[in-house]
Design a protein around this motif. Structure first.
Motif, PDB file in Angstrom:
ATOM      1  N   SER A 207      86.725  72.336  44.874  1.00 22.29           N
ATOM      2  CA  SER A 207      87.023  73.755  45.076  1.00 22.29           C
ATOM      3  C   SER A 207      85.801  74.478  45.631  1.00 22.29           C
ATOM      4  N   ARG A 208      84.630  74.149  45.129  1.00 22.83           N
ATOM      5  CA  ARG A 208      83.392  74.735  45.672  1.00 22.83           C
ATOM      6  C   ARG A 208      83.252  74.473  47.155  1.00 22.83           C
ATOM      7  N   LEU A 209      83.681  73.291  47.584  1.00 24.42           N
ATOM      8  CA  LEU A 209      83.551  72.891  48.985  1.00 24.42           C
ATOM      9  C   LEU A 209      84.661  73.447  49.874  1.00 24.42           C
ATOM     10  N   GLY A 210      85.660  74.100  49.276  1.00 23.99           N
ATOM     11  CA  GLY A 210      86.721  74.710  50.063  1.00 23.99           C
ATOM     12  C   GLY A 210      87.992  73.898  50.175  1.00 23.99           C
ATOM     13  N   TYR A 211      88.123  72.838  49.382  1.00 23.75           N
ATOM     14  CA  TYR A 211      89.365  72.069  49.398  1.00 23.75           C
ATOM     15  C   TYR A 211      90.429  72.832  48.609  1.00 23.75           C
ATOM     16  N   VAL A 212      91.628  72.912  49.180  1.00 25.81           N
ATOM     17  CA  VAL A 212      92.672  73.755  48.597  1.00 25.81           C
ATOM     18  C   VAL A 212      93.954  73.010  48.272  1.00 25.81           C
ATOM     19  N   ARG A 213      94.130  71.790  48.775  1.00 23.32           N
ATOM     20  CA  ARG A 213      95.354  71.031  48.535  1.00 23.32           C
ATOM     21  C   ARG A 213      95.008  69.649  47.989  1.00 23.32           C
ATOM     22  N   PHE A 214      95.773  69.250  46.977  1.00 25.82           N
ATOM     23  CA  PHE A 214      95.465  68.017  46.259  1.00 25.82           C
ATOM     24  C   PHE A 214      96.735  67.207  46.009  1.00 25.82           C
ATOM     25  N   ASN A 215      96.540  65.891  45.956  1.00 27.24           N
ATOM     26  CA  ASN A 215      97.593  64.976  45.556  1.00 27.24           C
ATOM     27  C   ASN A 215      96.926  63.804  44.850  1.00 27.24           C
ATOM     28  N   ALA A 216      97.704  62.885  44.334  1.00 32.70           N
ATOM     29  CA  ALA A 216      97.113  61.787  43.567  1.00 32.70           C
ATOM     30  C   ALA A 216      97.936  60.520  43.720  1.00 32.70           C
ATOM     31  N   VAL A 217      97.261  59.412  43.469  1.00 30.80           N
ATOM     32  CA  VAL A 217      97.866  58.082  43.465  1.00 30.80           C
ATOM     33  C   VAL A 217      97.472  57.418  42.161  1.00 30.80           C
ATOM     34  N   LEU A 218      98.407  56.771  41.502  1.00 31.46           N
ATOM     35  CA  LEU A 218      98.104  56.023  40.297  1.00 31.46           C
ATOM     36  C   LEU A 218      97.796  54.572  40.649  1.00 31.46           C
ATOM     37  N   GLY A 219      96.723  54.047  40.065  1.00 29.89           N
ATOM     38  CA  GLY A 219      96.359  52.660  40.310  1.00 29.89           C
ATOM     39  C   GLY A 219      96.193  52.364  41.783  1.00 29.89           C
ATOM     40  N   GLU A 220      96.738  51.247  42.207  1.00 28.87           N
ATOM     41  CA  GLU A 220      96.670  50.812  43.599  1.00 28.87           C
ATOM     42  C   GLU A 220      98.054  50.895  44.260  1.00 28.87           C
ATOM     43  N   SER A 221      98.841  51.892  43.853  1.00 24.90           N
ATOM     44  CA  SER A 221     100.218  51.995  44.349  1.00 24.90           C
ATOM     45  C   SER A 221     100.302  52.475  45.793  1.00 24.90           C
ATOM     46  N   HIS A 222      99.318  53.294  46.227  1.00 24.44           N
ATOM     47  CA  HIS A 222      99.331  53.886  47.567  1.00 24.44           C
ATOM     48  C   HIS A 222     100.602  54.692  47.795  1.00 24.44           C
ATOM     49  N   VAL A 223     101.042  55.367  46.751  1.00 28.25           N
ATOM     50  CA  VAL A 223     102.195  56.270  46.808  1.00 28.25           C
ATOM     51  C   VAL A 223     101.795  57.565  46.110  1.00 28.25           C
ATOM     52  N   PHE A 224     101.945  58.700  46.789  1.00 28.40           N
ATOM     53  CA  PHE A 224     101.579  59.967  46.177  1.00 28.40           C
ATOM     54  C   PHE A 224     102.522  60.305  45.028  1.00 28.40           C
ATOM     55  N   VAL A 225     101.963  60.884  43.967  1.00 27.06           N
ATOM     56  CA  VAL A 225     102.775  61.235  42.802  1.00 27.06           C
ATOM     57  C   VAL A 225     103.516  62.546  43.003  1.00 27.06           C
ATOM     58  N   HIS A 226     103.039  63.399  43.901  1.00 30.43           N
ATOM     59  CA  HIS A 226     103.680  64.695  44.161  1.00 30.43           C
ATOM     60  C   HIS A 226     104.339  64.673  45.542  1.00 30.43           C
ATOM     61  N   ASP A 227     105.535  65.227  45.617  1.00 28.40           N
ATOM     62  CA  ASP A 227     106.231  65.310  46.900  1.00 28.40           C
ATOM     63  C   ASP A 227     105.543  66.280  47.840  1.00 28.40           C
ATOM     64  N   VAL A 228     104.899  67.307  47.281  1.00 26.79           N
ATOM     65  CA  VAL A 228     104.143  68.272  48.082  1.00 26.79           C
ATOM     66  C   VAL A 228     102.734  68.366  47.503  1.00 26.79           C
ATOM     67  N   TRP A 229     101.782  68.717  48.349  1.00 27.13           N
ATOM     68  CA  TRP A 229     100.410  68.879  47.897  1.00 27.13           C
ATOM     69  C   TRP A 229     100.308  70.140  47.049  1.00 27.13           C
ATOM     70  N   VAL A 230      99.470  70.109  46.023  1.00 29.15           N
ATOM     71  CA  VAL A 230      99.375  71.196  45.059  1.00 29.15           C
ATOM     72  C   VAL A 230      97.954  71.751  45.039  1.00 29.15           C
ATOM     73  N   MET A 235      96.757  70.404  39.897  1.00 27.22           N
ATOM     74  CA  MET A 235      96.244  69.048  39.820  1.00 27.22           C
ATOM     75  C   MET A 235      95.568  68.813  38.473  1.00 27.22           C
ATOM     76  N   GLY A 236      94.850  69.817  37.990  1.00 31.41           N
ATOM     77  CA  GLY A 236      94.204  69.692  36.695  1.00 31.41           C
ATOM     78  C   GLY A 236      95.203  69.576  35.557  1.00 31.41           C
ATOM     79  N   ARG A 237      96.293  70.338  35.630  1.00 34.12           N
ATOM     80  CA  ARG A 237      97.320  70.245  34.584  1.00 34.12           C
ATOM     81  C   ARG A 237      97.987  68.869  34.599  1.00 34.12           C
ATOM     82  N   TRP A 238      98.227  68.343  35.789  1.00 33.71           N
ATOM     83  CA  TRP A 238      98.804  67.007  35.891  1.00 33.71           C
ATOM     84  C   TRP A 238      97.877  65.966  35.269  1.00 33.71           C
ATOM     85  N   LEU A 239      96.579  66.086  35.551  1.00 35.29           N
ATOM     86  CA  LEU A 239      95.607  65.147  34.990  1.00 35.29           C
ATOM     87  C   LEU A 239      95.597  65.228  33.465  1.00 35.29           C
ATOM     88  N   ASP A 240      95.631  66.436  32.931  1.00 28.50           N
ATOM     89  CA  ASP A 240      95.620  66.603  31.480  1.00 28.50           C
ATOM     90  C   ASP A 240      96.842  65.957  30.824  1.00 28.50           C
TER      91      ASP A 240
END
Length: 257
Positions: A207-230, A235-240
């Protein structure tokens, strides 16, 4: 006494070799290649520059090169450096730097896990968290070496601005991002459920660097967990909310939609 040291040295060497071979077997499974390549084409095109921070045995290097990107591979572990040079040292589009990366340049203590080099780390906090965590039994950091440490900013100064940066440094991700003041188009950093606080710190650096959109991959699946970037808060709530059994994955950050 000298004989004991020689035997111990041979045992350490054997554990290191077996650890590297184990990693090669895990990370170079052919069935993963097509999915991995398709995934990273969203971030890289032929001729682009990618930084692979914490290259390990170089499976991401292979992927980026199949896409046609140039690669700076950064890895401080001597045994893994020998592996990377054997695999990619003759490729003129791959540069290899024998260094760790952090918030400040200098020297750092790298704790080695010879049997499982993928979890060698600069972070004592990571080791403490792993020692208390279910699923991490049997992991031993049995040696330490002093390594050079540089910043992402310094790597950019030497090699140019990359299009994408992958960071996988076992609990040191926020420190790596802390050495960046020139944000790139996109990056990823590893998170673990044993150190969610480090994931939050890395999100704050993004966020300090100006990044505004986030997504994630679990393990080595190479599949995003969110259909849209958040955004970072989502992203923090999902991690929690992730259960401990999710273990690890990577969070991806972009500066624009």
């Amino acid at each position: 006494m000298a004989t004991d040291r020689k035997i111990a040295g041979r045992d350490d060497g054997l554990r290191t070799v077996l650890g590297v071979v184990r990693s090669l077997g895990i990370y170079y499974l052919h069935r993963r290649r097509a999915r991995m390549d398709a995934f990273y084409r969203a971030f890289l095109a032929p001729g682009d520059l990618a930084f692979d921070i914490g290259s390990h045995v170089g499976d991401r290097i292979g992927c980026f090169r199949r896409i046609g990107a140039r690669v700076l591979a950064v890895e401080p572990q001597p045994a893994l450096l020998r592996t990377l040079r054997l695999l990619y040292g003759r490729d003129p589009a791959v540069r290899i730097e024998a260094t760790a990366v952090g918030r400040e340049p200098g020297l750092a203590d790298l704790r080695l896990n010879r049997s499982n080099p993928t979890v060698s780390t600069l972070s004592t906090g990571f080791i403490s968290a792993a020692r208390q965590a279910p699923g991490w039994e049997g992991q031993h950091w049995d040696d330490a070496i002093e390594v050079a440490c540089t910043r992402l900013d310094d790597l950019i100064e030497r090699h140019g601005r990359p299009r994408f940066v992958k960071i996988d440094v076992e609990g040191y991700e926020a420190e790596v991002l802390g050495g960046l003041t020139r944000p790139v188009d996109a990056l990823s950093f590893e998170f673990t459920t044993i150190q969610k606080d480090i994931g939050h710190s890395a999100l704050a650096e993004c966020s300090r660097l100006g990044y505004v959109r986030f997504n994630a991959v679990l393990g080595e699946s190479h599949v995003f967990v969110h259909d849209v970037w958040v955004d970072a808060a989502a992203m923090g709530r999902w991690l929690d909310a992730l259960p401990h059994t999710a273990n690890s994955g990577d969070i991806y950050a972009r500066r624009v939609d």
